[in-house]
Design a protein around this motif. Structure first.
Motif, PDB file in Angstrom:
ATOM      1  N   PRO A 100       0.834  -1.217   0.000  1.00 49.57           N
ATOM      2  CA  PRO A 100       0.000   0.000   0.000  1.00 49.57           C
ATOM      3  C   PRO A 100       0.865   1.263   0.000  1.00 49.57           C
ATOM      4  N   PHE A 101       0.378   2.295  -0.697  1.00 44.95           N
ATOM      5  CA  PHE A 101       1.165   3.530  -0.807  1.00 44.95           C
ATOM      6  C   PHE A 101       1.371   4.179   0.569  1.00 44.95           C
ATOM      7  N   GLU A 102       0.344   4.049   1.443  1.00 48.01           N
ATOM      8  CA  GLU A 102       0.468   4.635   2.791  1.00 48.01           C
ATOM      9  C   GLU A 102       1.636   4.000   3.555  1.00 48.01           C
ATOM     10  N   LEU A 103       1.848   2.681   3.304  1.00 44.56           N
ATOM     11  CA  LEU A 103       2.956   1.983   3.973  1.00 44.56           C
ATOM     12  C   LEU A 103       4.291   2.531   3.476  1.00 44.56           C
ATOM     13  N   VAL A 104       4.350   2.815   2.176  1.00 43.93           N
ATOM     14  CA  VAL A 104       5.584   3.381   1.597  1.00 43.93           C
ATOM     15  C   VAL A 104       5.889   4.728   2.278  1.00 43.93           C
ATOM     16  N   ILE A 105       4.834   5.553   2.397  1.00 45.41           N
ATOM     17  CA  ILE A 105       5.031   6.876   3.030  1.00 45.41           C
ATOM     18  C   ILE A 105       5.478   6.704   4.480  1.00 45.41           C
ATOM     19  N   PHE A 106       4.813   5.785   5.188  1.00 46.19           N
ATOM     20  CA  PHE A 106       5.130   5.581   6.604  1.00 46.19           C
ATOM     21  C   PHE A 106       6.567   5.088   6.765  1.00 46.19           C
ATOM     22  N   LEU A 107       6.966   4.137   5.910  1.00 48.86           N
ATOM     23  CA  LEU A 107       8.339   3.627   5.998  1.00 48.86           C
ATOM     24  C   LEU A 107       9.346   4.734   5.699  1.00 48.86           C
ATOM     25  N   ALA A 108       8.999   5.593   4.734  1.00 55.27           N
ATOM     26  CA  ALA A 108       9.897   6.710   4.415  1.00 55.27           C
ATOM     27  C   ALA A 108      10.028   7.638   5.625  1.00 55.27           C
ATOM     28  N   MET A 109       8.893   7.913   6.281  1.00 53.25           N
ATOM     29  CA  MET A 109       8.925   8.807   7.443  1.00 53.25           C
ATOM     30  C   MET A 109       9.741   8.209   8.588  1.00 53.25           C
ATOM     31  N   VAL A 110       9.471   6.918   8.885  1.00 52.83           N
ATOM     32  CA  VAL A 110      10.194   6.269   9.987  1.00 52.83           C
ATOM     33  C   VAL A 110      11.674   6.133   9.637  1.00 52.83           C
ATOM     34  N   GLY A 111      11.956   5.836   8.368  1.00 53.26           N
ATOM     35  CA  GLY A 111      13.346   5.698   7.924  1.00 53.26           C
ATOM     36  C   GLY A 111      14.122   6.997   8.065  1.00 53.26           C
ATOM     37  N   THR A 127      -1.724  12.526   4.941  1.00 50.50           N
ATOM     38  CA  THR A 127      -1.387  11.588   3.867  1.00 50.50           C
ATOM     39  C   THR A 127      -2.144  10.263   3.965  1.00 50.50           C
ATOM     40  N   GLY A 128      -2.942  10.109   5.019  1.00 55.15           N
ATOM     41  CA  GLY A 128      -3.702   8.862   5.167  1.00 55.15           C
ATOM     42  C   GLY A 128      -2.932   7.771   5.895  1.00 55.15           C
ATOM     43  N   VAL A 129      -1.696   8.075   6.292  1.00 54.97           N
ATOM     44  CA  VAL A 129      -0.872   7.071   6.978  1.00 54.97           C
ATOM     45  C   VAL A 129      -1.470   6.727   8.338  1.00 54.97           C
ATOM     46  N   ARG A 130      -2.023   7.732   9.005  1.00 60.14           N
ATOM     47  CA  ARG A 130      -2.581   7.508  10.337  1.00 60.14           C
ATOM     48  C   ARG A 130      -3.715   6.462  10.271  1.00 60.14           C
ATOM     49  N   GLY A 131      -4.600   6.657   9.313  1.00 60.38           N
ATOM     50  CA  GLY A 131      -5.695   5.699   9.154  1.00 60.38           C
ATOM     51  C   GLY A 131      -5.183   4.326   8.815  1.00 60.38           C
ATOM     52  N   PHE A 132      -4.176   4.275   7.946  1.00 57.02           N
ATOM     53  CA  PHE A 132      -3.601   2.987   7.547  1.00 57.02           C
ATOM     54  C   PHE A 132      -3.000   2.266   8.752  1.00 57.02           C
ATOM     55  N   VAL A 133      -2.242   3.002   9.568  1.00 58.80           N
ATOM     56  CA  VAL A 133      -1.602   2.386  10.740  1.00 58.80           C
ATOM     57  C   VAL A 133      -2.670   1.877  11.708  1.00 58.80           C
ATOM     58  N   VAL A 134      -3.727   2.666  11.873  1.00 58.32           N
ATOM     59  CA  VAL A 134      -4.798   2.272  12.797  1.00 58.32           C
ATOM     60  C   VAL A 134      -5.488   1.006  12.304  1.00 58.32           C
ATOM     61  N   VAL A 135      -5.832   0.981  11.012  1.00 55.25           N
ATOM     62  CA  VAL A 135      -6.504  -0.198  10.457  1.00 55.25           C
ATOM     63  C   VAL A 135      -5.598  -1.422  10.582  1.00 55.25           C
ATOM     64  N   SER A 136      -4.306  -1.235  10.323  1.00 59.95           N
ATOM     65  CA  SER A 136      -3.359  -2.352  10.439  1.00 59.95           C
ATOM     66  C   SER A 136      -3.293  -2.842  11.875  1.00 59.95           C
ATOM     67  N   ALA A 137      -3.238  -1.896  12.820  1.00 64.76           N
ATOM     68  CA  ALA A 137      -3.153  -2.276  14.241  1.00 64.76           C
ATOM     69  C   ALA A 137      -4.425  -3.009  14.673  1.00 64.76           C
ATOM     70  N   LEU A 138      -5.572  -2.568  14.128  1.00 65.95           N
ATOM     71  CA  LEU A 138      -6.849  -3.185  14.502  1.00 65.95           C
ATOM     72  C   LEU A 138      -6.937  -4.637  14.027  1.00 65.95           C
ATOM     73  N   SER A 139      -6.216  -4.938  12.943  1.00 64.51           N
ATOM     74  CA  SER A 139      -6.312  -6.288  12.380  1.00 64.51           C
ATOM     75  C   SER A 139      -5.345  -7.271  13.037  1.00 64.51           C
TER      76      SER A 139
END
Lengths: 47, 422
Positions: B2-13, B300-312
């Motif tokens: 997912p593109f949100e994961l790419v953004i999140f990895l870039a931010m954390v990196g 960027t939608g990363v927050r929602g992506f992280v939340v949905v991932s954590a919920l699963s």
């Protein structure tokens, strides 16, 4: 109370700016600037 | 991917590279990570979003800055050393009471400012020589004040990780006092006895007196403690009678600071305030950076992506992930861990009582201050006790840290039952 809080924000802004001015390390100066910007906008009632 | 994961990895990196490779402060690394997120997501560099993010924590910045000024006046007026001397004089023959009280003294600056470093470097530095005199080896003394640092950081009234986690889901920092007290004070008593009882010995008052500053208390008496008392009373009144005394923590701290000017040793308030804000700036900068980071995650939608991932994530794995990932990420910063991981984990635990759960997550996040290579609390504690290798202090903190994780997870699992207690 609003004016009191504006005065407190102005005081913290002043102390932050004073530290920014006397600090030699650019990293610490940049950190101080990051803190000063929202305080400045709040004191000027822009945000 | 997912593109949100790419953004999140870039931010954390970028964040990790800024902290570890470029050795930048956490605040600047957060700023760069937010910029990376904006660029990777194709938003360009809209400065207004970065500035907007910093406003999420402006009130917290005011609380911490004024708390640091108050703490500095307490220190400069001589009240902290006097309090230490009074406790030692009264309780030196009863170690089971003396040790928890010394732990509370060491925790106090952290409770007021929300910073473990403030605790270790101010009250910790006052308590440490006394603990060594009472028979505690230097590494154990270091562990004692490092633990006081993180417990003080989490204990009420000011808990920055809880503010950050709550801010991430728009939950106000209200109603945290009781769960934070239940989380931290039993641990404070336990660990003070854990570290102290095997080593402590009863020392003659004359031996102790030679090492203490008794003159300040003799000269100014009990009025030295008036600022601390007034601040405590105003805080309680602010909660019980908010219509009359709901003036907010910054005003309460400044009233305490003004009293500190006249009750004890004289000092220059301008220089003291400047030094206090200078000490607070790294933490204040982190808050501004965290605000930017969260703003960009939201944009960027990363927050929602992280939340949905954590919920699963399955519940059992979720607890394991909380226990392992938050302290590990805390190697960068306890506040960063609260922001990046604390918020999604809290959202993944929506079925629990949110206040108790956020308080417990903040306790786990505080362990980041023991996590090498940064290990702020342990490194400062080792410096204070004159221990050249901070690993000797860290070793003493391993088992207590596991106890803290277990205690915090128990609070999350039984959050509703704990909420029903008060």
């Amino acid at each position: 109370m609003t004016y009191l809080y504006l005065a407190i924000a102005a005081s913290v802004l002043g102390l932050t700016a004073w530290n920014l001015w006397t600090e030699k390390d650019w990293r610490k100066q940049a950190t101080a600037a990051m803190v000063a910007i929202p305080l400045l906008l709040r004191v000027l009632l822009i945000k | 991917m997912p593109f949100e994961l790419v953004i999140f990895l870039a931010m954390v990196g970028v964040f990790a590279a800024g902290c570890f490779a470029a050795k930048l402060p956490v605040s600047l690394s957060m700023l760069l990570a937010a910029c990376a997120g904006l660029l990777v997501s194709g938003n360009g560099l809209p400065v207004r979003h970065l500035v907007e993010g910093t406003f999420g924590y402006v009130d917290t910045i005011l609380v911490i800055a004024t708390a640091m000024v108050f703490m500095r006046t307490v220190q400069e007026s001589g009240a902290l050393e006097a309090l230490n001397a009074v406790i030692l004089r009264r309780f030196r023959t009863v170690p089971a009471l003396l040790l928890p009280l010394l732990m509370l003294v060491a925790m106090f600056p952290g409770m007021i400012t929300g910073s473990s470093s403030a605790s270790v470097l101010t009250a910790g530095a006052v308590v440490a020589p006394v603990l060594i005199l009472l028979g505690l080896p230097a590494p154990v003394t270091g562990a004692f004040i490092a633990m006081a640092g993180i417990l003080g950081m989490i204990a009420p009234p000011v808990n920055i990780p809880a503010m950050i986690i709550g801010g991430g889901i728009d939950m106000p920092y209200v109603g945290f006092e009781v769960p934070l007290a239940l989380l931290t004070f039993p641990l404070a008593v336990l660990f003070s006895l854990w570290f102290g009882l095997p080593h402590v010995k009863v020392v003659e008052w004359e031996v102790l007196a030679a090492k203490l500053d008794l003159e300040t208390y003799k000269k100014y008496g009990i009025r030295l403690f008036l600022p601390i008392l007034v601040v405590a009373v105003l805080m309680v009144l602010g909660k019980t009678l908010p219509q009359v005394f709901g003036m907010g923590l910054p005003v309460v701290f400044l009233i305490g600071a003004a009293l500190g000017l006249v009750v004890g040793k004289r000092f220059n308030i301008l220089s003291a305030s400047k030094a206090a804000v200078n000490d607070a700036l790294p933490v204040l900068g982190i808050l501004a950076g965290v605000g930017m980071f969260i703003q960009v995650m939201t944009l960027t939608g990363v927050r929602g992506f992280v939340v949905v991932s954590a919920l699963s994530v399955p519940p059992a794995l979720l607890y394991a992930a909380i226990a392992v990932s938050i302290p590990l990420f805390g190697a960068v910063s306890a506040f960063g861990a609260s922001s990046v991981l604390g918020v999604p984990f809290l959202l993944a635990l929506l079925g629990r009582d949110q206040i108790v759960t956020a308080a417990a997550l903040s306790l786990i996040a505080s362990l980041g201050d023991f996590m090498p290579p940064t290990a702020l609390s342990a490194i400062f504690a080792a410096q204070v006790v004159g221990e050249s290798k901070y690993s000797r202090v860290l070793v003493k903190l391993v088992v207590p840290s596991l106890v803290i994780i277990g205690w915090a997870l128990a609070f999350i699992v039984f959050s509703k039952q704990i909420r029903a207690l008060y």
